[in-house]
Design an enzyme around this catalytic site. Structure first.
Site, PDB file in Angstrom:
ATOM      1  N   ASP A   2       0.836  -1.192   0.000  1.00 28.28           N
ATOM      2  CA  ASP A   2       0.000   0.000   0.000  1.00 28.28           C
ATOM      3  C   ASP A   2       0.879   1.253   0.000  1.00 28.28           C
ATOM      4  OD1 ASP A   2      -2.619   1.425   0.560  1.00 28.28           O
ATOM      5  OD2 ASP A   2      -1.517   1.958   2.384  1.00 28.28           O
ATOM      6  N   GLU A  17       1.772  -0.401  -5.014  1.00 26.32           N
ATOM      7  CA  GLU A  17       0.811   0.646  -5.348  1.00 26.32           C
ATOM      8  C   GLU A  17       1.664   1.893  -5.554  1.00 26.32           C
ATOM      9  OE1 GLU A  17      -3.412   2.335  -3.696  1.00 26.32           O
ATOM     10  OE2 GLU A  17      -1.771   2.264  -2.265  1.00 26.32           O
TER      11      GLU A  17
END
Length: 697
Positions: free
Chosen positions: A345, A382
Site C-alpha cells: 500500500d 501501489e
C-alpha cells in the site's frame, strides 16, 4: 505467574516474544526510552506481574522468563520523556502492544484513556494524561507458530501465467449461506470456495490487509467500521476477527489449503503508516515505545508528523530498526506463514528517504532485492502516495510489479467511446511500454486492472455516472471523483432490457480487453458474478451488505464468460508474454511480432493514430522470438476492439496452408467460425478475436 519464575537477561535476538520450549524471551526496540517494563496478565485480564526488562543491548531491551508457555498475555509500559515539542511521547500509564506480537486478543475499546495526552486540555497534546489505559487495551499473546506443513512448498507460479483475484478475507464469504464460520480464514479456504476459485481459473488470491488493524474513533462514533483494514497496528498478528477460534494456525491452514488447490496467497500490506494517526491519535504501541524513531516527524517542529500518506503519520523507514521490523515482518509471513507475495500500500512512501522525494534506490528497495527470502516472492507496488512527486507509475525497480491505474482509466474511457483514446488503448494492450519497457523490466510488471477495492465495482462502472457514498457519513464528499463510468442511460438499477443488455456487453468488452492484454491481469472479487455496491466507490467503512459479495444475485452468464476468457488466456501464450511486443520500427531483434491494421486491411499510419474519432483498434500478435512456451499450432492472433459502430474488417491474408478462425465475439457470447474470404463484419461495441489455424482438414 509464580514467584518462582525469575527474569534473567535473555537475548537481544530475535525481537518479540519467543517461546523456546522452556520459557519465553522478550525483546523490544526503543532508542529513547529510559526504562522498559513488561506486564503479564492472566486469562481474566488481571495484571499478575510488572517487571523491568533487565538488559539493553544497543537499543534492544530484553529479558527471559523460564516456565512461561504459549498463550501468556502481556504488554509493555515504556518510561521516558514526555516532551512532544522534541518528538518524545513516552507515557508509562499507557499499556502498549508489542509491535512483534504474533497474536492480539482483540481491539482497543475506545476511551479517552487511550490518548497519551489530556483530551480537551487547553494545550491539546502537550499535557500528559495519567489514566491507566490497560482496561481498554488488547493484550499481546505469546505464540508458538510451529505448524505441520506436510509437503507444502511455494508454488512459484510464473508471473506470465498468473491471474490475480483481489478479495476481502471476510467479505467474500459473509453472504454465502452454505459455509461454516463465514467471514473467517477457515471459510475462505473451505472446499466450496476452493472449488469455486479453482473452477474460475485464478492462480493467486490477493487479500486486503489481514494484519491486525484499528477501527478509527471517528468511524466507531458513527457506528461504522474500518472494513478494508488499512490502519495496521500489528505487523505480525493476523486480524482477530478473521479467526474463528483465535488460533493463528487457522491462517496457516488456509494457506496450505489454497496451495493444495494450486492457488497462491498474496497479502496487501500497510507499512507506510500505522493506525495511531497524528499527534491527536491514541497511544497504542509505536508512539509510546519510541515516537521519534518509529515515525517521520517534521524537522522544524517534531511535535507534528510528516503526512505523506494522508492518514496522519508516516513510518520512518530511514531508521534501521524500523526497516528491520518491516523486513522481519515480511520474512515471517513468507517463512512461517508460507505466503507467496505482497502488494504494498502507498509504496511510494517506502521509497522516500532522508526527508527527500521518491528514490528507486531507497534502502527499503535495496533491502528487499538483496534478501534471499524476499527476492523470490511476488512483489507488487501501489505506485503512489499524496506526498510531493508521489505518483511514480513505472519507476519502481525490478522485481516489483505495479498496479497500473492508467490501464484502468484508459479501458473505461475507450469503451465509453471518449475521443482520442485509441492510441492509449493500443499502449495498454501491449503492456504499457512507455511506463515499463526499461531497466530490463518485463511486460508482466504492469498489473492490469479494471477495478479494485477502492472505486466502483465493474457492475457499478456500467451502472452509475455518479458516486453514491452517503452511507459513509461524509455527505458524499469522499471517494474518487473521476470514475470514467457510464450508466448507459439510467442511474443505478433498472428493468430496461436494452440497458441491461448494453451493460452486459460493456462488461464483456472490458473483461475481454483485460484478458487479451499483455501484462498481469487482476480481477476484483465479485466482478465475475456482477456484484454491485450500489454506487458506493469508497466502501472502506461498510462492513455490511454494501461491501460483502452478493452471492444471491449471481450473474451466471457473465461468470461463464469470465471463466472462458481466463481459460482462453491460459490456452494462448501469445497473450501473456514477458517480452514486450514490437512493431518493425521498435523491434530489437529485427522480427516483427506486433501489427496494427486499419479496417480496410492496410497498416495503421501516424495520421490514422492521430484521428480523434478513431474508435476501432485492430491488433495482430505473432509469436515473439525467445518465447519458450508457445504452442506450435499457434502463430498469430488477430483481435479487434471496436467501440464504435459496426465495421467491415479485412483480415490479413493468412500464410499458405492456414486459415483464420473466429473464436470470440462479445456481441454474441462466442464464436467458432472459419473466415474463408478474409472479410468480416465486426459488430459495434464489441471485441472479436481470430486465431490462425494451421490445420486445413
Amino acid at each position: 505467574m509464580s514467584l518462582d519464575h525469575v527474569m534473567t537477561e535473555g537475548r537481544a535476538a530475535p525481537i518479540g516474544a519467543t517461546f523456546d520450549g522452556d520459557g519465553v524471551n522478550f525483546a523490544i526496540f526503543s532508542e529513547n526510552a529510559t526504562r522498559m517494563v513488561l506486564c503479564l496478565y492472566d486469562e481474566g485480564g488481571r495484571e499478575t506481574l510488572q517487571i523491568d526488562l533487565p538488559e539493553r543491548d544497543g537499543d534492544v531491551w530484553h529479558g527471559y522468563i523460564s516456565g512461561l508457555r504459549p498463550g501468556q498475555k502481556y504488554g509493555y509500559r515504556a518510561h521516558g520523556p514526555y516532551r512532544p515539542e522534541e518528538g518524545h511521547r513516552f507515557n508509562p500509564h499507557k499499556l502498549l502492544m508489542d509491535p512483534y506480537a504474533k497474536r492480539l486478543t482483540g481491539h482497543p475499546t475506545w476511551h479517552d484513556a487511550l490518548q497519551g495526552y489530556k483530551v480537551g486540555h487547553k494545550d491539546a497534546d502537550l499535557a500528559m494524561d495519567t489514566r491507566d489505559s490497560a482496561p481498554y487495551m488488547p493484550r499481546s499473546v505469546v505464540e508458538d507458530p510451529a505448524f505441520s506443513w506436510g509437503d507444502d512448498t511455494p508454488l512459484r507460479t510464473p508471473i506470465q501465467q498468473s491471474v490475480i483475484y483481489e478479495a476481502h478475507a471476510k467479505g467474500l464469504t459473509m453472504r454465502r449461506g452454505d459455509l461454516d464460520d463465514a467471514g473467517t480464514f477457515l471459510a475462505l479456504s473451505s472446499d466450496r470456495m476452493l472449488d469455486y476459485l479453482s473452477d474460475l481459473g485464478i492462480t493467486a488470491i490477493e487479500l486486503l490487509p489481514v494484519h491486525a488493524y484499528l477501527t478509527d474513533r471517528f468511524l466507531h462514533e458513527k457506528n461504522l467500521s474500518n472494513y478494508w483494514g488499512y490502519q495496521s497496528i500489528g505487523f505480525f498478528a493476523p486480524e482477530p476477527k478473521y479467526m474463528a477460534r483465535a488460533e493463528i494456525s487457522e491462517f496457516q491452514q488456509m494457506v496450505a489449503r489454497f496451495h493444495s488447490a494450486g492457488i497462491e496467497v498474496l497479502l496487501d500490506v500497510v507499512y507506510n503508516h500505522t493506525g495511531e494517526g497524528n499527534e491527536l491519535g491514541p497511544t497504542l504501541a509505536f508512539r509510546g515505545l519510541d515516537n521519534a524513531s518509529y515515525y517521520r516527524l517534521q524537522p522544524d517542529n517534531p511535535r507534528f508528523y510528516v503526512n505523506d500518506t494522508g492518514t496522519g503519520n508516516t513510518v520512518n523507514v530511514d531508521h534501521p530498526m524500523v526497516l528491520r521490523m518491516i523486513m522481519d515482518s515480511l520474512r515471517y509471513w513468507v517463512e512461517t506463514m508460507h505466503v507467496d507475495g505482497f502488494r504494498f500500500d502507498l509504496c511510494s512512501t517506502l521509497g522516500r528517504q532522508n526527508e527527500g522525494g521518491f528514490d528507486r534506490g531507497a534502502a527499503f528497495f535495496d533491502a528487499i532485492r538483496q534478501d534471499p527470502v524476499l527476492c523470490d516472492v511476488k512483489l507488487i507496488a501501489e505506485p503512489w502516495d499524496i506526498g510531493p512527486g508521489g505518483y511514480q507509475l513505472g519507476a519502481f525497480p525490478p522485481p516489483f510489479m505495479e498496479w497500473n491505474d492508467k490501464y484502468r482509466d484508459t479501458v473505461r474511457r475507450f469503451w465509453r467511446a471518449d475521443p482520442g483514446e485509441a492510441p492509449a488503448l493500443a499502449d495498454r494492450l501491449t503492456g504499457s511500454a512507455l511506463q515499463f519497457d526499461h531497466s530490463g523490466r518485463p511486460a508482466t510488471a504492469s498489473v492490469n486492472l479494471l477495478t479494485a477495492h477502492d472505486g466502483f465495482t465493474l457492475m457499478d462502472t456500467v451502472s452509475y455516472n455518479e458516486k453514491h457514498n452517503l452511507a459513509n457519513g461524509e455527505d458524499g464528499k469522499d471517494g474518487h471523483g473521476e470514475n470514467y463510468s457510464d450508466n448507459m442511460g439510467v442511474e443505478g438499477e433498472t428493468d430496461d432490457h436494452d440497458i441491461l443488455a448494453a451493460r452486459a456487453r460493456r462488461r464483456r468488452n472490458m473483461m475481454a480487453t483485460l484478458m487479451l492484454s499483455q501484462g498481469t491481469p487482476m480481477i476484483l472479487a465479485g466482478d465475475e458474478m456482477g456484484n454491485s455496491q450500489g454506487g458506493n466507490n469508497n466502501a472502506y467503512s461498510q462492513d455490511n451488505e454494501i461491501s460483502w459479495i452478493d452471492w444471491d444475485s449471481f450473474d451466471h452468464d457473465f461468470h461463464d464468460f469470465t471463466r472462458m476468457m481466463i481459460k482462453f488466456r491460459k490456452d494462448h501464450p501469445l497473450l501473456r508474454q514477458k517480452l514486450f511486443l514490437h512493431s518493425r520500427e521498435r523491434s530489437v531483434d529485427g522480427i516483427e511480432d506486433l501489427f496494427w491494421w486499419r479496417p480496410d486491411g492496410k497498416p495503421m499510419s501516424d495520421e490514422d493514430w492521430g484521428n480523434p474519432d478513431l474508435c476501432c483498434v485492430a491488433m495482430e500478435l505473432r509469436m515473439a522470438s525467445g518465447t519458450p512456451d508457445y504452442a506450435e499450432t499457434e502463430t498469430a492472433i488477430f483481435a479487434v476492439f471496436n467501440a464504435g459502430h459496426a465495421t467491415e474488417m479485412v483480415i490479413p491474408d493468412p500464410p499458405q496452408g492456414t486459415h483464420w478462425v473466429w473464436r470470440i465475439d462479445t456481441s454474441r457470447h462466442g464464436k467458432h467460425t472459419d473466415v474463408p474470404d478474409g472479410r468480416v463484419t465486426i459488430s459495434g461495441a464489441s471485441v472479436s478475436v481470430f486465431l490462425l489455424d494451421i490445420h486445413t482438414g
